[in-house]
Design a protein around this motif. Structure first.
Motif, PDB file in Angstrom:
ATOM      1  N   PHE A   1     155.983 105.180 -11.318  1.00 51.08           N
ATOM      2  CA  PHE A   1     154.964 106.217 -11.526  1.00 51.08           C
ATOM      3  C   PHE A   1     154.656 106.940 -10.219  1.00 51.08           C
ATOM      4  O   PHE A   1     154.518 108.166 -10.197  1.00 51.08           O
ATOM      5  N   LEU A   2     154.581 106.190  -9.143  1.00 46.23           N
ATOM      6  CA  LEU A   2     154.334 106.798  -7.837  1.00 46.23           C
ATOM      7  C   LEU A   2     155.504 107.697  -7.442  1.00 46.23           C
ATOM      8  O   LEU A   2     155.301 108.797  -6.920  1.00 46.23           O
ATOM      9  N   TYR A   3     156.722 107.255  -7.695  1.00 48.79           N
ATOM     10  CA  TYR A   3     157.908 108.042  -7.376  1.00 48.79           C
ATOM     11  C   TYR A   3     157.893 109.372  -8.141  1.00 48.79           C
ATOM     12  O   TYR A   3     158.096 110.440  -7.547  1.00 48.79           O
ATOM     13  N   LEU A   4     157.632 109.319  -9.433  1.00 51.22           N
ATOM     14  CA  LEU A   4     157.590 110.548 -10.234  1.00 51.22           C
ATOM     15  C   LEU A   4     156.468 111.469  -9.771  1.00 51.22           C
ATOM     16  O   LEU A   4     156.626 112.693  -9.728  1.00 51.22           O
ATOM     17  N   PHE A   5     155.332 110.873  -9.422  1.00 51.00           N
ATOM     18  CA  PHE A   5     154.216 111.664  -8.921  1.00 51.00           C
ATOM     19  C   PHE A   5     154.591 112.376  -7.619  1.00 51.00           C
ATOM     20  O   PHE A   5     154.304 113.561  -7.437  1.00 51.00           O
ATOM     21  N   LEU A   6     155.254 111.663  -6.709  1.00 47.74           N
ATOM     22  CA  LEU A   6     155.663 112.271  -5.447  1.00 47.74           C
ATOM     23  C   LEU A   6     156.686 113.385  -5.644  1.00 47.74           C
ATOM     24  O   LEU A   6     156.634 114.416  -4.970  1.00 47.74           O
ATOM     25  N   VAL A   7     157.613 113.195  -6.568  1.00 51.86           N
ATOM     26  CA  VAL A   7     158.589 114.246  -6.883  1.00 51.86           C
ATOM     27  C   VAL A   7     157.873 115.474  -7.440  1.00 51.86           C
ATOM     28  O   VAL A   7     158.139 116.615  -7.028  1.00 51.86           O
ATOM     29  N   PHE A   8     156.939 115.233  -8.352  1.00 53.29           N
ATOM     30  CA  PHE A   8     156.188 116.338  -8.966  1.00 53.29           C
ATOM     31  C   PHE A   8     155.370 117.089  -7.915  1.00 53.29           C
ATOM     32  O   PHE A   8     155.363 118.323  -7.883  1.00 53.29           O
ATOM     33  N   ILE A   9     154.689 116.369  -7.033  1.00 51.32           N
ATOM     34  CA  ILE A   9     153.886 117.002  -5.987  1.00 51.32           C
ATOM     35  C   ILE A   9     154.780 117.781  -5.016  1.00 51.32           C
ATOM     36  O   ILE A   9     154.419 118.876  -4.570  1.00 51.32           O
ATOM     37  N   THR A  10     155.946 117.237  -4.697  1.00 56.41           N
ATOM     38  CA  THR A  10     156.880 117.939  -3.801  1.00 56.41           C
ATOM     39  C   THR A  10     157.312 119.268  -4.413  1.00 56.41           C
ATOM     40  O   THR A  10     157.348 120.291  -3.721  1.00 56.41           O
ATOM     41  N   ILE A  11     157.620 119.256  -5.698  1.00 61.98           N
ATOM     42  CA  ILE A  11     158.007 120.494  -6.384  1.00 61.98           C
ATOM     43  C   ILE A  11     156.842 121.474  -6.397  1.00 61.98           C
ATOM     44  O   ILE A  11     157.003 122.666  -6.118  1.00 61.98           O
ATOM     45  N   HIS A  12     155.649 120.968  -6.704  1.00 64.80           N
ATOM     46  CA  HIS A  12     154.459 121.815  -6.758  1.00 64.80           C
ATOM     47  C   HIS A  12     154.190 122.474  -5.402  1.00 64.80           C
ATOM     48  O   HIS A  12     153.983 123.692  -5.319  1.00 64.80           O
ATOM     49  N   LEU A  13     154.188 121.677  -4.333  1.00 65.76           N
ATOM     50  CA  LEU A  13     153.917 122.222  -3.004  1.00 65.76           C
ATOM     51  C   LEU A  13     155.022 123.170  -2.541  1.00 65.76           C
ATOM     52  O   LEU A  13     154.749 124.175  -1.874  1.00 65.76           O
ATOM     53  N   SER A  14     156.264 122.880  -2.904  1.00 65.80           N
ATOM     54  CA  SER A  14     157.372 123.780  -2.558  1.00 65.80           C
ATOM     55  C   SER A  14     157.200 125.132  -3.237  1.00 65.80           C
ATOM     56  O   SER A  14     157.412 126.188  -2.614  1.00 65.80           O
ATOM     57  N   LEU A  15     156.807 125.114  -4.502  1.00 65.84           N
ATOM     58  CA  LEU A  15     156.570 126.377  -5.213  1.00 65.84           C
ATOM     59  C   LEU A  15     155.417 127.155  -4.593  1.00 65.84           C
ATOM     60  O   LEU A  15     155.475 128.383  -4.501  1.00 65.84           O
ATOM     61  N   GLU A  16     154.376 126.450  -4.151  1.00 66.21           N
ATOM     62  CA  GLU A  16     153.269 127.132  -3.492  1.00 66.21           C
ATOM     63  C   GLU A  16     153.717 127.775  -2.184  1.00 66.21           C
ATOM     64  O   GLU A  16     153.304 128.887  -1.854  1.00 66.21           O
ATOM     65  N   MET A  17     154.559 127.080  -1.423  1.00 68.65           N
ATOM     66  CA  MET A  17     155.028 127.643  -0.157  1.00 68.65           C
ATOM     67  C   MET A  17     155.967 128.819  -0.388  1.00 68.65           C
ATOM     68  O   MET A  17     155.936 129.801   0.360  1.00 68.65           O
ATOM     69  N   ILE A  18     156.807 128.733  -1.405  1.00 71.02           N
ATOM     70  CA  ILE A  18     157.756 129.819  -1.688  1.00 71.02           C
ATOM     71  C   ILE A  18     157.020 131.065  -2.172  1.00 71.02           C
ATOM     72  O   ILE A  18     157.284 132.173  -1.724  1.00 71.02           O
ATOM     73  N   THR A  19     156.081 130.886  -3.115  1.00 73.49           N
ATOM     74  CA  THR A  19     155.354 132.030  -3.683  1.00 73.49           C
ATOM     75  C   THR A  19     154.172 132.467  -2.828  1.00 73.49           C
ATOM     76  O   THR A  19     153.620 133.537  -3.051  1.00 73.49           O
ATOM     77  N   LYS A  20     153.768 131.625  -1.878  1.00 74.30           N
ATOM     78  CA  LYS A  20     152.614 131.880  -1.012  1.00 74.30           C
ATOM     79  C   LYS A  20     151.348 132.124  -1.827  1.00 74.30           C
ATOM     80  O   LYS A  20     150.508 132.960  -1.494  1.00 74.30           O
ATOM     81  N   ARG A  21     151.233 131.365  -2.924  1.00 76.31           N
ATOM     82  CA  ARG A  21     150.042 131.410  -3.776  1.00 76.31           C
ATOM     83  C   ARG A  21     149.633 129.990  -4.111  1.00 76.31           C
ATOM     84  O   ARG A  21     150.467 129.092  -4.154  1.00 76.31           O
ATOM     85  N   VAL A  22     148.363 129.821  -4.382  1.00 75.45           N
ATOM     86  CA  VAL A  22     147.858 128.523  -4.835  1.00 75.45           C
ATOM     87  C   VAL A  22     148.128 128.422  -6.321  1.00 75.45           C
ATOM     88  O   VAL A  22     147.757 129.303  -7.101  1.00 75.45           O
ATOM     89  N   ILE A  23     148.800 127.364  -6.710  1.00 76.48           N
ATOM     90  CA  ILE A  23     149.105 127.127  -8.123  1.00 76.48           C
ATOM     91  C   ILE A  23     148.167 126.044  -8.610  1.00 76.48           C
ATOM     92  O   ILE A  23     148.169 124.924  -8.109  1.00 76.48           O
ATOM     93  N   LYS A  24     147.339 126.396  -9.574  1.00 87.39           N
ATOM     94  CA  LYS A  24     146.384 125.429 -10.112  1.00 87.39           C
ATOM     95  C   LYS A  24     146.997 124.773 -11.331  1.00 87.39           C
ATOM     96  O   LYS A  24     147.444 125.444 -12.244  1.00 87.39           O
ATOM     97  N   GLY A  25     147.001 123.445 -11.318  1.00 86.44           N
ATOM     98  CA  GLY A  25     147.553 122.697 -12.437  1.00 86.44           C
ATOM     99  C   GLY A  25     146.488 121.850 -13.101  1.00 86.44           C
ATOM    100  O   GLY A  25     145.501 121.451 -12.474  1.00 86.44           O
ATOM    101  N   GLN A  26     146.683 121.583 -14.368  1.00 84.87           N
ATOM    102  CA  GLN A  26     145.742 120.763 -15.118  1.00 84.87           C
ATOM    103  C   GLN A  26     145.696 119.343 -14.564  1.00 84.87           C
ATOM    104  O   GLN A  26     144.666 118.697 -14.605  1.00 84.87           O
TER     105      GLN A  26
END
Length: 96
Positions: free
Chosen positions: A21-46
């Motif tokens: 569960f921790l591994y999947l969470f870290l992968v998900f957070i890495t993708i989320h933060l990468s998308l924020e850095m690429i788009t230069k916008r804050v992405i709000k998730g549920q």
């Protein structure tokens, strides 16, 4: 994490119940933060609202605490608590 990366899910759970569960969470957070850095916008998730909920935090904390207590009890009951502690990183810090 290595067992999970190699596709051995059940072996990963046997090492640590919360590891996959921790591994999947870290992968998900890495993708989320990468998308924020690429788009230069804050992405709000549920999921952020769920993780900020005090009841969710309490449930996760209590679950981890009960899990560790049960692991310690089983190691003590099997008589291998001392041997496992001697092999732990904490023991290496204390004894070296």
């Amino acid at each position: 994490f290595l067992a999970l990366v190699h596709g051995n899910i059940w072996h990963s759970f046997s090492h640590h119940l919360f590891g996959p569960f921790l591994y999947l969470f870290l992968v998900f957070i890495t993708i989320h933060l990468s998308l924020e850095m690429i788009t230069k916008r804050v992405i709000k998730g549920q999921y952020l609202k769920i993780l900020q909920n005090k009841n969710t935090q309490l449930l996760i904390s209590v679950s981890i605490f009960v899990y560790y207590l049960s692991r310690l009890y089983l190691l003590y009951y099997n008589g291998s608590l001392v041997e496992n502690f001697k092999l732990s990183p904490l023991a290496h810090l204390i004894y070296n």
